[in-house]
Design an enzyme around this catalytic site. Sequence first.
Site, mmCIF file in Angstrom:
data_model
loop_
_atom_site.group_PDB
_atom_site.id
_atom_site.type_symbol
_atom_site.label_atom_id
_atom_site.label_comp_id
_atom_site.label_asym_id
_atom_site.label_seq_id
_atom_site.Cartn_x
_atom_site.Cartn_y
_atom_site.Cartn_z
ATOM 1 N N HIS B 134 30.338 -14.703 -27.431
ATOM 2 C CA HIS B 134 30.968 -15.350 -26.166
ATOM 3 C C HIS B 134 31.359 -16.991 -25.603
ATOM 4 O O HIS B 134 30.785 -17.376 -26.149
ATOM 5 C CB HIS B 134 29.499 -14.654 -24.602
ATOM 6 C CG HIS B 134 29.861 -15.089 -23.736
ATOM 7 N ND1 HIS B 134 30.616 -16.131 -23.053
ATOM 8 C CD2 HIS B 134 30.063 -13.883 -22.126
ATOM 9 C CE1 HIS B 134 31.101 -15.888 -21.577
ATOM 10 N NE2 HIS B 134 31.007 -14.553 -21.282
ATOM 11 N N LYS B 238 21.798 -11.135 -13.611
ATOM 12 C CA LYS B 238 21.784 -10.021 -15.475
ATOM 13 C C LYS B 238 20.624 -9.096 -15.425
ATOM 14 O O LYS B 238 20.480 -7.847 -15.994
ATOM 15 C CB LYS B 238 22.267 -9.917 -16.941
ATOM 16 C CG LYS B 238 23.854 -10.735 -16.406
ATOM 17 C CD LYS B 238 24.224 -11.152 -18.427
ATOM 18 C CE LYS B 238 24.959 -12.000 -17.845
ATOM 19 N NZ LYS B 238 26.770 -11.950 -17.815
ATOM 20 N N CYS B 376 35.405 -12.513 -21.941
ATOM 21 C CA CYS B 376 35.194 -13.888 -21.958
ATOM 22 C C CYS B 376 35.040 -14.314 -23.862
ATOM 23 O O CYS B 376 34.208 -14.499 -23.894
ATOM 24 C CB CYS B 376 33.873 -14.197 -21.236
ATOM 25 S SG CYS B 376 34.731 -14.337 -20.001
#
Lengths: 155, 418
Positions: B134, B238, B376
């Site tokens: 990422h 998350k 991303c």
Amino acid sequence: MSQSHSFDDVRDLYQNIILDRARNPRHMHRMEPFDACAAGENPLCGDQVEVRVRFAAGTTVAEAAFEARGCAISMASADLMAEVVRGRDAAAMRSLAADFAELARNGVSGSADPAISTLQPLSGVSEYRSRVKCATLPWSALIAALDGAKESSHD
Amino acid sequence: MNANPKLADLAPAFDVERIRADFPILSQRVHGKPFVFLDSAASAQKPRAVIGAMSHAMETQYANVHRGLHWMSERTSDAYENVRDQVAALLHAESREEIVFTRNSTEAINLVAHSYGRGILKPGQAVLITEMEHHANIVPWQMLRDSHGIELRVAGITDSGELDLASFASLLEDGRVGLAAVTHMSNVLGTYNPIARVAALAHAAGAQLLVDGSQAVVHRTVDVQALGADFYVFTGHKLYGPTGVGVLWARRALLDAMPPFMGGGDMIASVSFERSIWASGPTKFEAGTPAIIEVIGLGAAIDYVSAIGFDAIAAHEAALTGHALSRLSAVDGLRIVGQAKDRGGVISFTLEGAHAHDVATLLDRNGIAVRAGRHCADPLMARMGVTSTARASFGIYTTHAEIDVLADTLVRVRSFFQ
């Protein structure tokens, strides 16, 4: 499109002319020679477009073409743009770009420019906030080309 | 219909409908359709337990931490510090003193890049990352490279989306890599990396290992000691917790050796205009008033998932993933990007004739939330030969029926654009 898709509520966005232009664009090719060119990219989705313009006299467009990798909205917008800018000079293209941006954001434009009716099928993006940039990306590239920039940073 | 009944059988107590009832937002309708939320890898929804714990703290037990001599501050400090114990237990850390609260994973990695990168690594040394990172695990190291003369190396991945261990090992060979930074689970491909083997390779070459656990910590038991990691980062939002709180775990000796990241209150033992003495332990890295309420919310989230249990969660998600892979790969024109053998409930795909954004818009109009774009991870998209993908990702509340709705709708999306 048949009822069985039951995507009737997206028909305002994906009108037949949009789907047709996205599938079979008339002006998507690597035009040579050209007088001005600029690339645009939407970093959020990765859509890329390169717009090329050939002038007849001064800044009056003889032909415009594009190459792109993008969604149906950005492809159709680029194709319709290449069509309506033909015969316009830089000032007229900038004015139309501003009118189109208004159409894309608000769904309506107060402009009396006859080209707006050609672009009207894209007005549906106004209901899809995240998709407005898809429609305006090719126009940003066009303006960058007129400005002499190599690449347009899409706002 | 269950593609993997054996795994499901492992979790007889796992009642997804009961879990769904804990998440108020899941009863919302979107565009008049039931809300099918398949974007948990971007940010997960919040159970009532988390929402309630945060409200309860603000209504009954709130003051600044670590500084008040009054009852309310002491109670709030206790609640805040208690979450440090919970995180230590979640990660199987040796000590609570190894847990630093940050704003998110990105800040945790930046903390390491600044403090360990500038304070411990020497110009001429290298940081080794992978092609599947990422941006949060790429850009901080590029900034370190440019400011501190650190070389940045990138290990390859295979066409199926697995880490190329031979590439990784060869880039360690000259012994100049001081730190490797590798994701535990790809946010695009769903791939789990074999962290224990990665750690062994890194350590054999004299490098430390940072693991980005943003995705993995949600789905599986994480034991940082068994993994052999030196740094592990994750984010609260998350893990069904709030935004604004993340975690850096680091071995105590590393934290002790590292200079502070940001200066301010809370991170000092004493201050005069001539010099300041840093606080010891994780406090050294927690300058300023922390995200008190969010940390308390994270504690409630950890309680919530721990009560369900990671064995049950992993089994549920493995069954979902198996079902999704079988349903999606049967959709004409659909290509799944990433075919790792060890993978979790994050599935990126392209649909022939339809751009990812058009796919996402049509799914959205049917109440289905997926992510579309580059996630991303621009370099990874280039490596996999795609400009954008749609991504469906699963959480504890995802059902087989929702995956069926996704697959059925994708068939219709495909014919819409044909």
